[in-house]
Design an enzyme around this catalytic site. Sequence first.
Site, PDB file in Angstrom:
ATOM      1  N   CYS A  37       2.218  -9.924  12.479  1.00 43.79           N
ATOM      2  CA  CYS A  37       1.418  -8.738  12.183  1.00 43.79           C
ATOM      3  C   CYS A  37       1.379  -7.875  13.441  1.00 43.79           C
ATOM      4  O   CYS A  37       1.189  -8.390  14.546  1.00 43.79           O
ATOM      5  CB  CYS A  37       0.006  -9.158  11.781  1.00 43.79           C
ATOM      6  SG  CYS A  37      -1.073  -7.777  11.369  1.00 43.79           S
TER       7      CYS A  37
ATOM      8  N   HIS B 216       0.094  -9.227   2.155  1.00 48.72           N
ATOM      9  CA  HIS B 216      -0.302  -9.103   3.568  1.00 48.72           C
ATOM     10  C   HIS B 216      -0.913  -7.724   3.825  1.00 48.72           C
ATOM     11  O   HIS B 216      -1.993  -7.615   4.440  1.00 48.72           O
ATOM     12  CB  HIS B 216       0.931  -9.337   4.457  1.00 48.72           C
ATOM     13  CG  HIS B 216       0.691  -9.144   5.919  1.00 48.72           C
ATOM     14  ND1 HIS B 216       0.784 -10.173   6.839  1.00 48.72           N
ATOM     15  CD2 HIS B 216       0.367  -8.037   6.643  1.00 48.72           C
ATOM     16  CE1 HIS B 216       0.513  -9.707   8.045  1.00 48.72           C
ATOM     17  NE2 HIS B 216       0.265  -8.405   7.959  1.00 48.72           N
ATOM     18  N   GLU B 217      -0.216  -6.670   3.358  1.00 47.49           N
ATOM     19  CA  GLU B 217      -0.700  -5.311   3.659  1.00 47.49           C
ATOM     20  C   GLU B 217      -2.014  -5.024   2.930  1.00 47.49           C
ATOM     21  O   GLU B 217      -2.919  -4.416   3.507  1.00 47.49           O
ATOM     22  CB  GLU B 217       0.362  -4.271   3.296  1.00 47.49           C
ATOM     23  CG  GLU B 217       1.665  -4.394   4.081  1.00 47.49           C
ATOM     24  CD  GLU B 217       1.475  -4.486   5.591  1.00 47.49           C
ATOM     25  OE1 GLU B 217       0.489  -3.932   6.112  1.00 47.49           O
ATOM     26  OE2 GLU B 217       2.318  -5.141   6.240  1.00 47.49           O
TER      27      GLU B 217
ATOM     28  N   HIS C  91      -5.168  -6.260   4.521  1.00 49.95           N
ATOM     29  CA  HIS C  91      -5.722  -5.430   5.602  1.00 49.95           C
ATOM     30  C   HIS C  91      -6.825  -4.506   5.073  1.00 49.95           C
ATOM     31  O   HIS C  91      -7.751  -4.157   5.809  1.00 49.95           O
ATOM     32  CB  HIS C  91      -4.623  -4.572   6.241  1.00 49.95           C
ATOM     33  CG  HIS C  91      -3.794  -5.284   7.264  1.00 49.95           C
ATOM     34  ND1 HIS C  91      -4.311  -5.757   8.441  1.00 49.95           N
ATOM     35  CD2 HIS C  91      -2.467  -5.585   7.290  1.00 49.95           C
ATOM     36  CE1 HIS C  91      -3.341  -6.322   9.159  1.00 49.95           C
ATOM     37  NE2 HIS C  91      -2.211  -6.239   8.483  1.00 49.95           N
TER      38      HIS C  91
HETATM   39 NI    NI Z   1      -0.460  -6.967   9.325  1.00 46.33          NI
END
Ligand code: NI
Length: 195
Positions: A110, A152-153, A156
Amino acid sequence: MAILKIARMGHPVLAGPAEPVDDPTASAIKRLVADMVETMADAGGIGLAAPQVHVPKRVVIFHIPPHRDGGEGAPADGGGPEGRGRPLTVLVNPWIEPLGDEMDTDWEGCLSLPRLTGAVPRYVNIRYGGAGPNGETIEETASGFHARVVQHECDHLDGILYPRRMEDLSLFGFVDEMRRGGEENSAPPVPEGDL
Ligand code: NI
């Protein structure tokens, strides 16, 4: 356009939920996306979420290089049959729905945790969607690495960094140190950027 500063783990902007975007076609969002694209390219990432550039809005961008698009269950470094990849995708107010319970654990990195990597379980198959950069409706299914990037995104946007998804923190560390383990230690192949 501008290259933006990337927030690192510990910054409050990465820890809280991001706000929905009222108008995905607003000029401020277009500018934000243009800057995110430039920032991601400069950092060599696969994806980027707006909170990572200190903007707590529900916007993510990503692209899937063909050599890492091996389809369902493909390892994060490719190695499976080469897929089609996916060009730059912009998702405003994205959503994710897992398709089935199947999970797969693979290495992630990341941009907000530079030089670190960890093995993270993710759903193998998902449906996802959101608004595109022109306000159009996007809806897709994804598997393997593509599905991993989207999860993953979007994490966030809920203030979740990948270590919180990990089940075995012994598989978390600095990329260059973990590579000392050699082949038999299944050394992580992870690049610097997001994924
Ligand atoms: Ni990330």
